[in-house]
Design a protein around this motif. Structure first.
Motif, PDB file in Angstrom:
ATOM      1  N   HIS A   1      11.174  -6.942   2.931  1.00  0.00           N
ATOM      2  CA  HIS A   1      10.456  -8.201   3.133  1.00  0.00           C
ATOM      3  C   HIS A   1       9.163  -8.043   3.935  1.00  0.00           C
ATOM      4  CE1 HIS A   1      13.429 -10.817   1.308  1.00  0.00           C
ATOM      5  NE2 HIS A   1      14.376 -10.220   1.985  1.00  0.00           N
ATOM      6  N   HIS A   2       8.784  -6.800   4.281  1.00  0.00           N
ATOM      7  CA  HIS A   2       7.541  -6.613   5.024  1.00  0.00           C
ATOM      8  C   HIS A   2       6.375  -7.196   4.232  1.00  0.00           C
ATOM      9  CE1 HIS A   2       4.069  -4.598   6.876  1.00  0.00           C
ATOM     10  NE2 HIS A   2       4.832  -4.505   7.961  1.00  0.00           N
ATOM     11  N   PRO A   3       5.408  -7.836   4.907  1.00  0.00           N
ATOM     12  CA  PRO A   3       4.286  -8.465   4.183  1.00  0.00           C
ATOM     13  C   PRO A   3       3.549  -7.533   3.231  1.00  0.00           C
ATOM     14  CG  PRO A   3       4.302  -9.191   6.468  1.00  0.00           C
ATOM     15  CD  PRO A   3       5.367  -8.142   6.356  1.00  0.00           C
ATOM     16  N   ARG A   4       3.368  -6.275   3.639  1.00  0.00           N
ATOM     17  CA  ARG A   4       2.677  -5.347   2.732  1.00  0.00           C
ATOM     18  C   ARG A   4       3.529  -5.030   1.501  1.00  0.00           C
ATOM     19  NH1 ARG A   4      -2.094  -3.180   4.103  1.00  0.00           N
ATOM     20  NH2 ARG A   4      -2.763  -3.238   6.290  1.00  0.00           N
ATOM     21  N   MET A   5       4.840  -4.969   1.672  1.00  0.00           N
ATOM     22  CA  MET A   5       5.716  -4.702   0.532  1.00  0.00           C
ATOM     23  C   MET A   5       5.749  -5.908  -0.402  1.00  0.00           C
ATOM     24  SD  MET A   5       7.596  -2.106  -0.453  1.00  0.00           S
ATOM     25  CE  MET A   5       8.485  -1.269   0.863  1.00  0.00           C
ATOM     26  N   ALA A   6       5.819  -7.098   0.184  1.00  0.00           N
ATOM     27  CA  ALA A   6       5.809  -8.311  -0.627  1.00  0.00           C
ATOM     28  C   ALA A   6       4.493  -8.419  -1.400  1.00  0.00           C
ATOM     29  CB  ALA A   6       6.014  -9.535   0.257  1.00  0.00           C
ATOM     30  N   ALA A   7       3.387  -8.047  -0.730  1.00  0.00           N
ATOM     31  CA  ALA A   7       2.079  -8.092  -1.388  1.00  0.00           C
ATOM     32  C   ALA A   7       2.017  -7.095  -2.542  1.00  0.00           C
ATOM     33  CB  ALA A   7       0.972  -7.804  -0.381  1.00  0.00           C
TER      34      ALA A   7
ATOM     35  N   ILE B   1       3.516  -8.553  -5.641  1.00  0.00           N
ATOM     36  CA  ILE B   1       2.618  -9.544  -6.247  1.00  0.00           C
ATOM     37  C   ILE B   1       1.447  -8.848  -6.945  1.00  0.00           C
ATOM     38  CG2 ILE B   1       1.017 -11.425  -5.757  1.00  0.00           C
ATOM     39  CD1 ILE B   1       2.875 -12.232  -3.443  1.00  0.00           C
ATOM     40  N   GLN B   2       0.841  -7.880  -6.266  1.00  0.00           N
ATOM     41  CA  GLN B   2      -0.316  -7.188  -6.835  1.00  0.00           C
ATOM     42  C   GLN B   2       0.078  -6.364  -8.064  1.00  0.00           C
ATOM     43  OE1 GLN B   2      -1.223  -5.279  -3.170  1.00  0.00           O
ATOM     44  NE2 GLN B   2      -2.284  -7.064  -2.334  1.00  0.00           N
ATOM     45  N   GLY B   3       1.235  -5.721  -8.000  1.00  0.00           N
ATOM     46  CA  GLY B   3       1.712  -4.990  -9.173  1.00  0.00           C
ATOM     47  C   GLY B   3       1.913  -5.914 -10.354  1.00  0.00           C
ATOM     48  N   THR B   4       2.471  -7.090 -10.079  1.00  0.00           N
ATOM     49  CA  THR B   4       2.674  -8.083 -11.138  1.00  0.00           C
ATOM     50  C   THR B   4       1.351  -8.529 -11.731  1.00  0.00           C
ATOM     51  OG1 THR B   4       4.725  -8.899 -10.143  1.00  0.00           O
ATOM     52  CG2 THR B   4       3.575 -10.381 -11.644  1.00  0.00           C
ATOM     53  N   TYR B   5       0.367  -8.803 -10.875  1.00  0.00           N
ATOM     54  CA  TYR B   5      -0.928  -9.269 -11.369  1.00  0.00           C
ATOM     55  C   TYR B   5      -1.610  -8.206 -12.226  1.00  0.00           C
ATOM     56  CZ  TYR B   5      -0.777 -13.398  -8.334  1.00  0.00           C
ATOM     57  OH  TYR B   5      -0.444 -14.588  -7.734  1.00  0.00           O
TER      58      TYR B   5
ATOM     59  N   ALA C   1      -1.341   2.735   1.162  1.00  0.00           N
ATOM     60  CA  ALA C   1      -1.850   3.669   2.170  1.00  0.00           C
ATOM     61  C   ALA C   1      -1.507   3.238   3.589  1.00  0.00           C
ATOM     62  CB  ALA C   1      -3.360   3.817   2.021  1.00  0.00           C
ATOM     63  N   ASN C   2      -1.281   1.963   3.813  1.00  0.00           N
ATOM     64  CA  ASN C   2      -1.073   1.453   5.166  1.00  0.00           C
ATOM     65  C   ASN C   2       0.310   0.856   5.391  1.00  0.00           C
ATOM     66  OD1 ASN C   2      -3.851   1.692   6.549  1.00  0.00           O
ATOM     67  ND2 ASN C   2      -4.348   0.782   4.559  1.00  0.00           N
ATOM     68  N   MET C   3       1.269   1.289   4.586  1.00  0.00           N
ATOM     69  CA  MET C   3       2.641   0.835   4.777  1.00  0.00           C
ATOM     70  C   MET C   3       3.183   1.410   6.091  1.00  0.00           C
ATOM     71  SD  MET C   3       4.773  -1.147   3.115  1.00  0.00           S
ATOM     72  CE  MET C   3       3.973  -1.138   1.501  1.00  0.00           C
ATOM     73  N   PRO C   4       3.846   0.587   6.916  1.00  0.00           N
ATOM     74  CA  PRO C   4       4.377   1.115   8.180  1.00  0.00           C
ATOM     75  C   PRO C   4       5.538   2.080   7.962  1.00  0.00           C
ATOM     76  CG  PRO C   4       5.099  -1.147   7.834  1.00  0.00           C
ATOM     77  CD  PRO C   4       4.097  -0.854   6.757  1.00  0.00           C
ATOM     78  N   SER C   5       5.946   2.748   9.028  1.00  0.00           N
ATOM     79  CA  SER C   5       7.040   3.714   8.967  1.00  0.00           C
ATOM     80  C   SER C   5       8.309   3.113   9.560  1.00  0.00           C
ATOM     81  CB  SER C   5       6.671   4.984   9.726  1.00  0.00           C
ATOM     82  OG  SER C   5       7.777   5.857   9.815  1.00  0.00           O
ATOM     83  N   TRP C   6       9.450   3.433   8.917  1.00  0.00           N
ATOM     84  CA  TRP C   6      10.756   3.009   9.436  1.00  0.00           C
ATOM     85  C   TRP C   6      11.653   4.216   9.705  1.00  0.00           C
ATOM     86  CZ3 TRP C   6       8.291   0.278   5.462  1.00  0.00           C
ATOM     87  CH2 TRP C   6       7.973  -1.057   5.762  1.00  0.00           C
ATOM     88  N   GLY C   7      11.064   5.381   9.869  1.00  0.00           N
ATOM     89  CA  GLY C   7      11.835   6.600  10.076  1.00  0.00           C
ATOM     90  C   GLY C   7      11.883   7.422   8.801  1.00  0.00           C
TER      91      GLY C   7
ATOM     92  N   MET D   1      10.162   5.938  -2.791  1.00  0.00           N
ATOM     93  CA  MET D   1      10.739   5.886  -4.134  1.00  0.00           C
ATOM     94  C   MET D   1      10.587   4.490  -4.727  1.00  0.00           C
ATOM     95  SD  MET D   1      14.238   8.157  -3.711  1.00  0.00           S
ATOM     96  CE  MET D   1      14.732   7.865  -5.418  1.00  0.00           C
ATOM     97  N   TYR D   2      10.777   3.493  -3.898  1.00  0.00           N
ATOM     98  CA  TYR D   2      10.640   2.112  -4.362  1.00  0.00           C
ATOM     99  C   TYR D   2       9.191   1.788  -4.720  1.00  0.00           C
ATOM    100  CZ  TYR D   2      10.811  -3.018  -4.207  1.00  0.00           C
ATOM    101  OH  TYR D   2      10.699  -4.360  -4.499  1.00  0.00           O
ATOM    102  N   ILE D   3       8.264   2.190  -3.853  1.00  0.00           N
ATOM    103  CA  ILE D   3       6.845   1.956  -4.124  1.00  0.00           C
ATOM    104  C   ILE D   3       6.409   2.698  -5.381  1.00  0.00           C
ATOM    105  CG2 ILE D   3       4.503   2.419  -3.286  1.00  0.00           C
ATOM    106  CD1 ILE D   3       5.561   1.883  -0.450  1.00  0.00           C
ATOM    107  N   ASP D   4       6.850   3.953  -5.505  1.00  0.00           N
ATOM    108  CA  ASP D   4       6.529   4.709  -6.718  1.00  0.00           C
ATOM    109  C   ASP D   4       7.112   4.023  -7.950  1.00  0.00           C
ATOM    110  OD1 ASP D   4       5.082   6.641  -5.398  1.00  0.00           O
ATOM    111  OD2 ASP D   4       6.750   8.065  -5.268  1.00  0.00           O
ATOM    112  N   GLY D   5       8.266   3.372  -7.769  1.00  0.00           N
ATOM    113  CA  GLY D   5       8.870   2.642  -8.879  1.00  0.00           C
ATOM    114  C   GLY D   5       7.991   1.487  -9.337  1.00  0.00           C
ATOM    115  N   ILE D   6       7.473   0.730  -8.384  1.00  0.00           N
ATOM    116  CA  ILE D   6       6.571  -0.385  -8.733  1.00  0.00           C
ATOM    117  C   ILE D   6       5.307   0.149  -9.398  1.00  0.00           C
ATOM    118  CG2 ILE D   6       5.131  -2.230  -7.790  1.00  0.00           C
ATOM    119  CD1 ILE D   6       7.241  -2.597  -5.587  1.00  0.00           C
ATOM    120  N   ALA D   7       4.719   1.200  -8.805  1.00  0.00           N
ATOM    121  CA  ALA D   7       3.489   1.769  -9.355  1.00  0.00           C
ATOM    122  C   ALA D   7       3.727   2.351 -10.746  1.00  0.00           C
ATOM    123  CB  ALA D   7       2.944   2.843  -8.412  1.00  0.00           C
ATOM    124  N   GLN D   8       4.869   3.010 -10.931  1.00  0.00           N
ATOM    125  CA  GLN D   8       5.161   3.581 -12.246  1.00  0.00           C
ATOM    126  C   GLN D   8       5.350   2.487 -13.282  1.00  0.00           C
ATOM    127  OE1 GLN D   8       5.069   7.094 -12.202  1.00  0.00           O
ATOM    128  NE2 GLN D   8       4.621   6.662 -14.358  1.00  0.00           N
ATOM    129  N   TRP D   9       5.814   1.334 -12.822  1.00  0.00           N
ATOM    130  CA  TRP D   9       5.929   0.185 -13.714  1.00  0.00           C
ATOM    131  C   TRP D   9       4.548  -0.256 -14.202  1.00  0.00           C
ATOM    132  CZ3 TRP D   9       7.462  -3.194 -17.009  1.00  0.00           C
ATOM    133  CH2 TRP D   9       8.830  -3.339 -17.270  1.00  0.00           C
TER     134      TRP D   9
END
Length: 350
Positions: free
Chosen positions: A213-219, A222-226, A285-291, A300-308
């Protein structure tokens, strides 16, 4: 009138398709499980008998199994198979709602969502095939993860908003409603089906809610969809106009809203998509780190959206969905002409 005195024929309108992903850093990638998953999912889909013989040929021409195998390509075989089933389910749902008005599409949506929310309840005798098709898919998908996995309610929520938006689209179509571009795009965010498609990328990754639910992830979602929706609208414009579905296509809406011709509207959308593309890469490029461990799964999730985003564009030209047998040629030349009037693969009496 003789042939020599006949008036000259107006040539079909030709326009140029832009390459919105020319600088997108994720390359084409086809899953090694494509052929296996395609055979299984095609047999599964056809077992529900959604189309007549002519419709089945058109369905096979589209090859939504190829779409899933390009879009989910980094993932394991089980996700590829579920992705194929989901794409085929989307297609059947879209074909049936494309010939319905708002009320009819809402009835179909209610059947599908009831099957998702109550997968262990037997479907009523004589019900539209989409009920059993959805139920069977969801039992297998939900069994792939633990019962308390966050991806399950995420998927249900996103599929619910998708079906609601499709019903709204059907109502707009029946009433011949022209929406402004921004209003349309807010509906397209849901009606495109991208968000539930992205939700399947989350299966098996066990992402923490904080990251999801991080704002950058939510964005990013949306951007991938657009990016997918605008590219799809441009590439599908000729087919959708031929089928009378252009009221839910941003090319037609921008033409009306800004008094532009087809090419001018496409050029305007290309500029709009370039801004979305830049914002997408900035968020990656500016996604925060959670460890370290969570970051690996987030990647893997971001690559999944981008690969879509990439896979949908590849499939557009490699399948017969929009361009028939000319897709690879059009991908090179980027030249497209308007098509004669046609219909979909489901008859009104179905």
């Amino acid at each position: 009138m003789t042939a020599s005195t006949a008036p000259p024929q107006t040539p079909p309108l030709q326009f140029t398709l832009p390459d919105l992903l020319a600088k997108f850093p994720w390359p084409r990638n086809l899953s090694e499980y494509y052929c296996e998953a395609k055979a299984e999912s095609s047999a599964w889909t056809e077992s529900f008998h959604p189309f007549d013989e002519e419709g089945l040929k058109g369905f096979n021409l589209c090859d939504f199994n190829l779409l899933a195998s390009l879009a989910y390509s980094p993932r394991e075989k089980e996700i590829i198979r579920l992705g194929c089933d989901l794409m085929n389910l989307f297609y059947v749902f879209d074909e049936y709602t494309d010939i319905a008005d708002g009320e009819g599409a809402t009835k179909i949506r209610d059947i599908v969502m009831d099957a998702f929310r109550n997968p262990h309840k037997p479907r009523p005798e004589g019900e539209l095939l989409l009920g059993e098709m959805s139920r069977d898919f969801w039992i297998r998908a939900s069994n792939y993860v633990s019962p308390d996995a966050h991806c399950l309610p995420h998927f249900i929520h996103d599929f619910d908003t998708y079906t609601e938006a499709v019903a709204r689209e059907a109502d707009d179509r029946a009433k011949r409603v022209y929406r402004g571009f921004e209003d349309y795009l807010s509906i397209r965010l849901d009606s495109s089906g991208c968000l539930p498609s992205f939700a399947l990328c989350e299966f098996g990754l066990d992402l923490p809610e904080e990251a999801y639910h991080h704002p950058r992830m939510a964005a990013l979602r949306i951007q991938g969809t657009y990016l997918i929706a605008i590219g799809n609208d441009i590439d599908s414009y000729a087919m959708e106009k031929a089928r009378g579905l252009e009221l839910h296509n941003s090319v037609a809406l921008v033409m009306v809203e800004q008094n532009l011709d087809v090419q001018e509207a496409i050029n305007w959308l290309e500029r709009y998509a370039a801004g979305v593309h830049a914002d997408f890469l900035d968020n990656v490029a500016n996604m925060p780190s959670w460890g370290e461990d969570v970051d690996r799964r987030v990647k893997m999730y971001i690559d999944g959206i981008a690969q879509w985003v990439r896979g949908n564009d590849d499939w557009t030209f490699e399948s017969g969905r929009y361009f028939g047998s000319k897709g690879l040629e059009i991908q090179k030349t980027r030249l497209m002409t308007l098509l004669p009037a046609s219909t979909g693969f489901v008859k009104k009496s179905a």
